[in-house]
Design an enzyme around this catalytic site. Structure first.
Site, PDB file in Angstrom:
ATOM      1  N   GLY A 188       0.601  -1.680   0.116  1.00 43.03           N
ATOM      2  CA  GLY A 188      -0.135  -0.121   0.008  1.00 43.03           C
ATOM      3  C   GLY A 188       0.495   0.879  -0.339  1.00 43.03           C
ATOM      4  N   PRO A 206       4.018  -5.278  -0.833  1.00 38.67           N
ATOM      5  CA  PRO A 206       4.723  -3.918  -1.266  1.00 38.67           C
ATOM      6  C   PRO A 206       4.224  -4.183  -2.906  1.00 38.67           C
ATOM      7  CG  PRO A 206       6.484  -4.744  -0.823  1.00 38.67           C
ATOM      8  CD  PRO A 206       6.143  -5.290  -0.512  1.00 38.67           C
ATOM      9  N   GLY A 207       3.859  -3.535  -3.750  1.00 38.79           N
ATOM     10  CA  GLY A 207       3.785  -3.923  -5.382  1.00 38.79           C
ATOM     11  C   GLY A 207       4.059  -2.093  -6.022  1.00 38.79           C
ATOM     12  N   ARG A 208       3.028  -1.045  -5.889  1.00 34.72           N
ATOM     13  CA  ARG A 208       3.436   0.139  -6.786  1.00 34.72           C
ATOM     14  C   ARG A 208       4.894   0.623  -5.959  1.00 34.72           C
ATOM     15  NH1 ARG A 208      -1.322   3.852  -8.372  1.00 34.72           N
ATOM     16  NH2 ARG A 208      -2.183   2.459  -6.035  1.00 34.72           N
ATOM     17  N   TYR A 249      -9.728   5.912 -12.208  1.00 35.04           N
ATOM     18  CA  TYR A 249      -9.269   6.036 -11.209  1.00 35.04           C
ATOM     19  C   TYR A 249      -9.294   7.872 -11.301  1.00 35.04           C
ATOM     20  CZ  TYR A 249      -7.678   1.733 -10.623  1.00 35.04           C
ATOM     21  OH  TYR A 249      -7.515   0.055 -10.302  1.00 35.04           O
ATOM     22  N   CYS A 306     -12.611   4.977 -28.597  1.00 37.71           N
ATOM     23  CA  CYS A 306     -13.936   4.893 -28.963  1.00 37.71           C
ATOM     24  C   CYS A 306     -14.542   5.141 -28.271  1.00 37.71           C
ATOM     25  CB  CYS A 306     -15.332   4.474 -30.450  1.00 37.71           C
ATOM     26  SG  CYS A 306     -14.041   4.444 -31.474  1.00 37.71           S
ATOM     27  N   GLU A 307     -13.656   6.054 -26.665  1.00 41.64           N
ATOM     28  CA  GLU A 307     -14.825   6.452 -25.749  1.00 41.64           C
ATOM     29  C   GLU A 307     -14.329   7.801 -25.248  1.00 41.64           C
ATOM     30  OE1 GLU A 307     -15.432   4.410 -22.382  1.00 41.64           O
ATOM     31  OE2 GLU A 307     -15.496   2.415 -23.588  1.00 41.64           O
ATOM     32  N   TYR A 337       0.340  -1.635 -12.514  1.00 38.66           N
ATOM     33  CA  TYR A 337      -1.098  -1.067 -12.859  1.00 38.66           C
ATOM     34  C   TYR A 337      -1.578  -0.794 -14.336  1.00 38.66           C
ATOM     35  CZ  TYR A 337      -0.710  -2.556  -7.649  1.00 38.66           C
ATOM     36  OH  TYR A 337      -0.713  -3.078  -6.720  1.00 38.66           O
TER      37      TYR A 337
HETATM   38  N1  LLP Z   1      -2.016  -6.508  -1.131  1.00 40.30           N
HETATM   39  C1  LLP Z   1      -3.233  -7.121  -1.357  1.00 40.30           C
HETATM   40  C2  LLP Z   1      -3.641  -8.252  -0.636  1.00 40.30           C
HETATM   41  C3  LLP Z   1      -3.278  -6.343  -2.435  1.00 40.30           C
HETATM   42  O1  LLP Z   1      -4.696  -5.582  -2.462  1.00 40.30           O
HETATM   43  C4  LLP Z   1      -2.574  -5.421  -3.475  1.00 40.30           C
HETATM   44  C5  LLP Z   1      -3.267  -4.515  -4.205  1.00 40.30           C
HETATM   45  C6  LLP Z   1      -1.276  -5.455  -2.930  1.00 40.30           C
HETATM   46  C7  LLP Z   1      -0.363  -6.150  -0.979  1.00 40.30           C
HETATM   47  C8  LLP Z   1      -0.187  -4.717  -3.271  1.00 40.30           C
HETATM   48  O2  LLP Z   1      -0.607  -2.817  -2.767  1.00 40.30           O
HETATM   49  P1  LLP Z   1       0.251  -1.686  -3.230  1.00 40.30           P
HETATM   50  O3  LLP Z   1       1.868  -1.628  -2.995  1.00 40.30           O
HETATM   51  O4  LLP Z   1       0.241  -1.810  -5.025  1.00 40.30           O
HETATM   52  O5  LLP Z   1      -0.480  -0.633  -3.650  1.00 40.30           O
HETATM   53  N2  LLP Z   1      -4.844  -0.671  -9.553  1.00 40.30           N
HETATM   54  C9  LLP Z   1      -5.045   0.552  -8.692  1.00 40.30           C
HETATM   55  C10 LLP Z   1      -4.672  -0.173  -7.504  1.00 40.30           C
HETATM   56  C11 LLP Z   1      -4.683  -1.863  -6.555  1.00 40.30           C
HETATM   57  C12 LLP Z   1      -4.497  -2.338  -5.412  1.00 40.30           C
HETATM   58  C13 LLP Z   1      -4.800  -3.940  -5.889  1.00 40.30           C
HETATM   59  N3  LLP Z   1      -4.454  -4.512  -3.903  1.00 40.30           N
HETATM   60  C14 LLP Z   1      -3.840   1.342  -9.022  1.00 40.30           C
HETATM   61  O6  LLP Z   1      -3.748   1.403 -10.738  1.00 40.30           O
HETATM   62  O7  LLP Z   1      -3.600   2.161  -8.754  1.00 40.30           O
END
Ligand code: LLP
Length: 417
Positions: A242, A277-279, A319, A345-346, A373
């Site tokens: 997050g 962590p992802g993002r 978003y 086309c939107e 993402y």
């Molecule tokens: N763990 C779980 C259980 C999650 O559902 C998520 C993200 C993460 C970890 C990783 O979160 P991060 O560190 O990336 O914030 N598509 C959206 C973001 C969706 C996030 C979904 N869950 C965007 O483009 O902003």
């Protein structure tokens, strides 16, 4: 400019590490995602080193960007993985990731996915409901296995982020309320083929403040306390992902401050810390490279119609997310107020609104901070083949995913005979 120093201008031309984006567009075409290997490795190492001596595991959230070259790089650096589908599990395995460092999140795991994950001996299932737990217990029993489980607790904390990506409020579909989780943990004896090994939460994505993380971790600690008093041996505490990144003027905490805060707020417990962590690992390590097809000036607006669209990068449409848009070559064109839009086309197909920039037909643009993402949420809407992906490593650019072609898109469809 947001992001890492890997994306810089040299003589008015934008480079990724030592490769010019003009060269990448010439070699691989556009639209094209371009990642910096060095930026990604740096972000991972920053997470890892900030934990210092604390026992920890970084489980990269595969959904942010699931290209197997990215997973492979992270696996080589020692990363674990957070997956949400059987498909992501196969990607992790194909990329050389360790299932023993992999946790499986998500509210709707299918029986088949549970079997795949049990077969692979993953580290832990993050279970989100009692119904899911009952199913998992039965499947593990059928397979003669014991499923390691964390319950994902919904700590009812406001992550103060976009409502679509806020997950830790009690009205969200995610997790189990703390008191209910406590009851389920205490009824462990009912589940012959489950072993409760951890405790998990995840409150949302793109958080730019530390406070909600601390609130969530406090709630988890108080639950952990109660479970330990009952004699339950919890081995790890998973605090989810997050951490936000800078897209425009946000001022998210640094990776270091975030990890220090998590470590400090859990210093009194001995459990191994997991994060997902992802993002914050990949977001600022990638851009989307696109070329202007046409400039169109109407009495109301100036449009730059580019060859990337909402199917390539959905975040602005979905978003209303902001991504900085930079010219690959700084030019002397008159600065105008542009709507940067795609060919779909939107009216909702846009990459940026009201950007003050000087543009000419055929110019290349870099949509910044698109590593997370971006490609992973892309689609084939309007029968548009998905973009190529390129990884830059110092002075070399490697294709890590070929551009799709239209034959591939329709290969599995059939006309009624
Ligand atoms: N763990 C779980 C259980 C999650 O559902 C998520 C993200 C993460 C970890 C990783 O979160 P991060 O560190 O990336 O914030 N598509 C959206 C973001 C969706 C996030 C979904 N869950 C965007 O483009 O902003």
């Amino acid at each position: 400019m947001s992001g890492f120093r890997e994306f810089t201008y040299q003589n008015n031309e934008l480079f990724v590490e030592s490769v010019s984006l003009t060269e990448i567009a010439d070699r691989f075409g556009t639209p094209c995602y371009v990642y910096s290997r060095s930026a990604l490795a740096k972000a991972y190492r920053e997470f890892d080193s900030s934990f210092a001596k604390r026992d920890h595991l970084i489980c990269y959230a595969v959904k942010a960007n699931s290209n197997i070259a990215i997973l492979n790089l992270l696996a080589q650096l020692g990363s674990g993985f957070d997956i949400v589908s059987g498909g992501e599990l196969l990607r992790v395995i194909k990329a050389g990731g360790d299932p023993q460092k992999t946790v499986f999140s998500g509210v709707g795991k299918s029986k088949n996915e549970m079997r795949m994950a049990l077969d692979a001996n993953i580290l832990c299932f993050n279970v989100e409901s009692e119904a899911e737990l009952i199913t998992l217990n039965q499947i593990a029993k059928d397979m003669g296995k014991i499923a390691p489980v964390s319950l994902r607790v919904n700590p009812d904390v406001d992550a103060k982020t976009h409502p679509y990506i806020s997950t830790g409020l009690k009205e969200n579909k995610f997790g189990i309320p703390a008191d209910e989780a406590e009851r389920i943990y205490k009824s462990a004896h009912l589940y012959s083929h489950i072993r409760f090994t951890g405790l998990d939460c995840h409150i949302g994505s793109q958080l730019t403040e530390l406070e909600p993380f601390m609130q969530a971790s406090n709630k988890m600690l108080s639950l952990l306390d109660k479970l330990q008093l009952q004699g339950l041996e919890i081995e790890h505490l998973d605090l989810g992902g997050g951490l936000g990144i800078r897209y425009a003027n946000e001022t998210p905490p640094s990776i270091k401050d975030y990890v220090f805060t998590l470590c400090a707020s859990t210093h009194q417990v001995k459990q191994r810390l997991l994060i997902e962590p992802g993002r914050s690992l990949v977001g600022n390590s990638g851009i989307l490279l696109t070329r202007i097809e046409y400039l169109k000036h109407t009495p109301a607006r100036n449009f730059a119609i580019v060859d990337a669209a909402m199917n390539d990068l959905m975040r602005p449409s979905l978003y209303n997310a902001y991504h900085e848009i930079l010219p690959v070559i700084r030019n002397n064109e008159a600065i105008r107020n542009y709507q940067i839009v795609g060919p779909v086309c939107e009216t909702g197909d846009f990459l940026g609104h009201d950007r003050r920039i000087g543009l000419a037909d055929g110019d290349l643009l870099a949509i910044m901070s698109a590593g997370a993402y971006g490609m992973s949420m892309s689609s084939n809407y309007n029968t548009r083949p998905r973009a190529a992906e390129v990884m830059v490593d110092k002075s070399a650019a490697h294709i890590i995913r070929q551009r799709e072609n239209i034959d591939q898109l329709i290969a599995t469809e059939h006309i009624l005979s």
